[in-house]
Design a protein around this motif. Sequence first.
Motif, PDB file in Angstrom:
ATOM      1  N   GLN A 140       0.821  -1.212   0.000  1.00 46.69           N
ATOM      2  CA  GLN A 140       0.000   0.000   0.000  1.00 46.69           C
ATOM      3  C   GLN A 140       0.855   1.261   0.000  1.00 46.69           C
ATOM      4  OE1 GLN A 140      -4.020   0.219   1.681  1.00 46.69           O
ATOM      5  NE2 GLN A 140      -3.082   1.507   3.244  1.00 46.69           N
ATOM      6  N   GLU A 141       1.979   1.221   0.690  1.00 47.45           N
ATOM      7  CA  GLU A 141       2.880   2.381   0.666  1.00 47.45           C
ATOM      8  C   GLU A 141       3.381   2.636  -0.753  1.00 47.45           C
ATOM      9  OE1 GLU A 141       6.079   2.256   3.506  1.00 47.45           O
ATOM     10  OE2 GLU A 141       4.706   1.664   5.103  1.00 47.45           O
ATOM     11  N   LEU A 142       3.605   1.559  -1.482  1.00 42.92           N
ATOM     12  CA  LEU A 142       4.142   1.695  -2.835  1.00 42.92           C
ATOM     13  C   LEU A 142       3.099   2.224  -3.818  1.00 42.92           C
ATOM     14  CD1 LEU A 142       6.521   1.167  -4.778  1.00 42.92           C
ATOM     15  CD2 LEU A 142       5.627  -1.152  -5.080  1.00 42.92           C
ATOM     16  N   PHE A 143       1.897   1.666  -3.769  1.00 45.29           N
ATOM     17  CA  PHE A 143       0.880   1.994  -4.770  1.00 45.29           C
ATOM     18  C   PHE A 143      -0.204   2.953  -4.268  1.00 45.29           C
ATOM     19  CE2 PHE A 143       2.343  -2.317  -5.966  1.00 45.29           C
ATOM     20  CZ  PHE A 143       2.835  -2.032  -7.225  1.00 45.29           C
ATOM     21  N   GLY A 144      -0.321   3.101  -2.952  1.00 46.46           N
ATOM     22  CA  GLY A 144      -1.413   3.892  -2.399  1.00 46.46           C
ATOM     23  C   GLY A 144      -2.651   3.049  -2.149  1.00 46.46           C
ATOM     24  N   TYR A 145      -2.648   1.845  -2.647  1.00 48.96           N
ATOM     25  CA  TYR A 145      -3.702   0.863  -2.414  1.00 48.96           C
ATOM     26  C   TYR A 145      -3.106  -0.501  -2.757  1.00 48.96           C
ATOM     27  CZ  TYR A 145      -4.541   0.464  -7.463  1.00 48.96           C
ATOM     28  OH  TYR A 145      -4.409   0.229  -8.801  1.00 48.96           O
ATOM     29  N   ILE A 146      -3.937  -1.538  -2.704  1.00 50.40           N
ATOM     30  CA  ILE A 146      -3.426  -2.880  -2.966  1.00 50.40           C
ATOM     31  C   ILE A 146      -4.066  -3.411  -4.253  1.00 50.40           C
ATOM     32  CG2 ILE A 146      -3.185  -5.229  -2.056  1.00 50.40           C
ATOM     33  CD1 ILE A 146      -3.501  -3.900   0.762  1.00 50.40           C
TER      34      ILE A 146
END
Length: 151
Positions: free
Chosen positions: A23-29
């Motif tokens: 989530q940190e990487l994409f803002g969501y999963i």
Amino acid sequence: LGQLLAAVPPERNQLLPALHLTQELFGYIPDRAVELVAAHVRMTVNEVEGVATAYPELHRHPLGRRVIRVCTGLGCWTAGAERIVAALENACGVRLGQTSDDGALTLEATPCCFVCGVAPVVEIDGVLHGRVTPESAPAFAAAPAAVTGGG
Ligand code: FES
């Protein structure tokens, strides 16, 4: 994501850290990330999906640029959160749990924010506002900076 997951031990008990990193990487999963995480921690996609959708802080879809959360914990619910939800759905033009088509705004529920003494509570972009009323709630949809918190 593969590089990030390499830092996470490939074990079932590392599922939540792996999901938080995602989530940190994409803002969501994203869907593909659920598959990658499942393979990494040796769980089924359904198991990972179950966990990813069980925690309110994890998001399976992109959030809007602004996020309005209505506390639906017991204290807020008994203080009128249902009417706050209705007022915000009307003002925002989206239903609870949805993001507007233009990605401008997400309206969602949150569990107890631990400020029940000022219920009902609304969180706007991470800032809590207490003693919200159906009359004051629509202002949150329009101009978050113009709204002040309750006592
Ligand atoms: S129930 Fe809403 S802050 Fe506790």
